[in-house]
Write an enzyme that holds these catalytic residues in place. Structure first.
Site, PDB file in Angstrom:
ATOM      1  N   LEU A 105       0.840  -1.199   0.000  1.00 32.88           N
ATOM      2  CA  LEU A 105       0.000   0.000   0.000  1.00 32.88           C
ATOM      3  C   LEU A 105       0.878   1.254   0.000  1.00 32.88           C
ATOM      4  O   LEU A 105       0.636   2.186  -0.772  1.00 32.88           O
ATOM      5  CB  LEU A 105      -0.933  -0.019   1.214  1.00 32.88           C
ATOM      6  N   ALA A 156       2.514   1.831  -3.360  1.00 39.43           N
ATOM      7  CA  ALA A 156       1.552   2.370  -4.320  1.00 39.43           C
ATOM      8  C   ALA A 156       1.154   3.807  -4.000  1.00 39.43           C
ATOM      9  O   ALA A 156       0.981   4.624  -4.906  1.00 39.43           O
ATOM     10  CB  ALA A 156       0.298   1.491  -4.363  1.00 39.43           C
ATOM     11  N   GLU A 157       1.009   4.121  -2.729  1.00 37.75           N
ATOM     12  CA  GLU A 157       0.531   5.447  -2.327  1.00 37.75           C
ATOM     13  C   GLU A 157       1.604   6.529  -2.422  1.00 37.75           C
ATOM     14  O   GLU A 157       1.351   7.607  -2.942  1.00 37.75           O
ATOM     15  CB  GLU A 157      -0.019   5.402  -0.891  1.00 37.75           C
ATOM     16  N   SER A 158       2.788   6.263  -1.878  1.00 35.18           N
ATOM     17  CA  SER A 158       3.805   7.321  -1.772  1.00 35.18           C
ATOM     18  C   SER A 158       5.195   6.901  -2.214  1.00 35.18           C
ATOM     19  O   SER A 158       6.108   7.725  -2.207  1.00 35.18           O
ATOM     20  CB  SER A 158       3.897   7.802  -0.320  1.00 35.18           C
ATOM     21  N   TYR A 170      -5.286   0.600  -9.124  1.00 37.39           N
ATOM     22  CA  TYR A 170      -4.737   0.607  -7.761  1.00 37.39           C
ATOM     23  C   TYR A 170      -4.835  -0.778  -7.138  1.00 37.39           C
ATOM     24  O   TYR A 170      -3.867  -1.279  -6.559  1.00 37.39           O
ATOM     25  CB  TYR A 170      -5.505   1.642  -6.934  1.00 37.39           C
TER      26      TYR A 170
END
Length: 177
Positions: free
Chosen positions: A50, A53-55, A160
């Protein structure tokens, strides 16, 4: 002799590939992530995926929607989680990696519990909101069983989900200690 050369070349190619993948999937803040993943009973590989993928493990990341930090938590979500945790001052410190991880893992755990452990439903809710995830779970085109999601009608969320689940497999391979 020729066979040995081919084997050595293949070993070198595999070693270079593993080195490349390991470098691309390096985990920053591993100790802190593992701590909060354990505290909130979340698979740490899912948290790594996660965050990737996010940051991409950038603690200073800010999205176009105002989500901040490693786990890209919005102010509204941070405040809600802070209240549930019992320390509203946490929301004011979302730029601190440790606080961001605490709140992000708390929220991910909440979503996993809400969706009976379904990672795809929890991730869809994390990305597009629980209201959207709830609707998609009622649609057989996106949820074959009403409990998990196979896709999303939002291209961003669909991508995502695929990305996070692929990243999770990579992290399981690289960091399965």
């Amino acid at each position: 002799m020729k066979r040995l050369s081919v084997i050595l070349i293949l070993i070198l190619i595999v070693a270079l590939f593993v080195s490349f993948v390991t470098d691309r999937f390096r985990v920053s803040y591993k100790e802190e992530i593992d701590y909060y993943a354990d505290e909130y009973s979340i698979d740490r590989h899912l948290v790594y995926a996660l965050i990737k993928a996010e940051s991409s493990f950038d603690p200073d990341a800010v999205s176009h929607k105002g989500a901040v930090g490693l786990m890209q938590v919005t102010g509204e979500t941070a405040l809600w989680c802070s209240e549930k945790i019992g320390d509203v001052t946490l929301a004011e410190r979302m730029n601190e990696p440790d606080v961001n991880l605490k709140i992000g893992c708390f929220y991910l755990n909440y979503l996993l519990e809400r969706y009976s452990g379904s990672e795809t439903a929890a991730l869809a809710a994390y990305n597009a909101g629980a209201g959207n995830a709830d609707k998609w779970l009622c649609d057989s085109e996106h949820s074959p069983d009403g409990a998990s999601l196979s896709s999303s009608p939002f291209p961003e969320t669909d991508g995502y989900l695929k990305k996070v689940m692929l990243y999770k497999k990579v992290y399981e391979f690289l960091y399965n200690e």
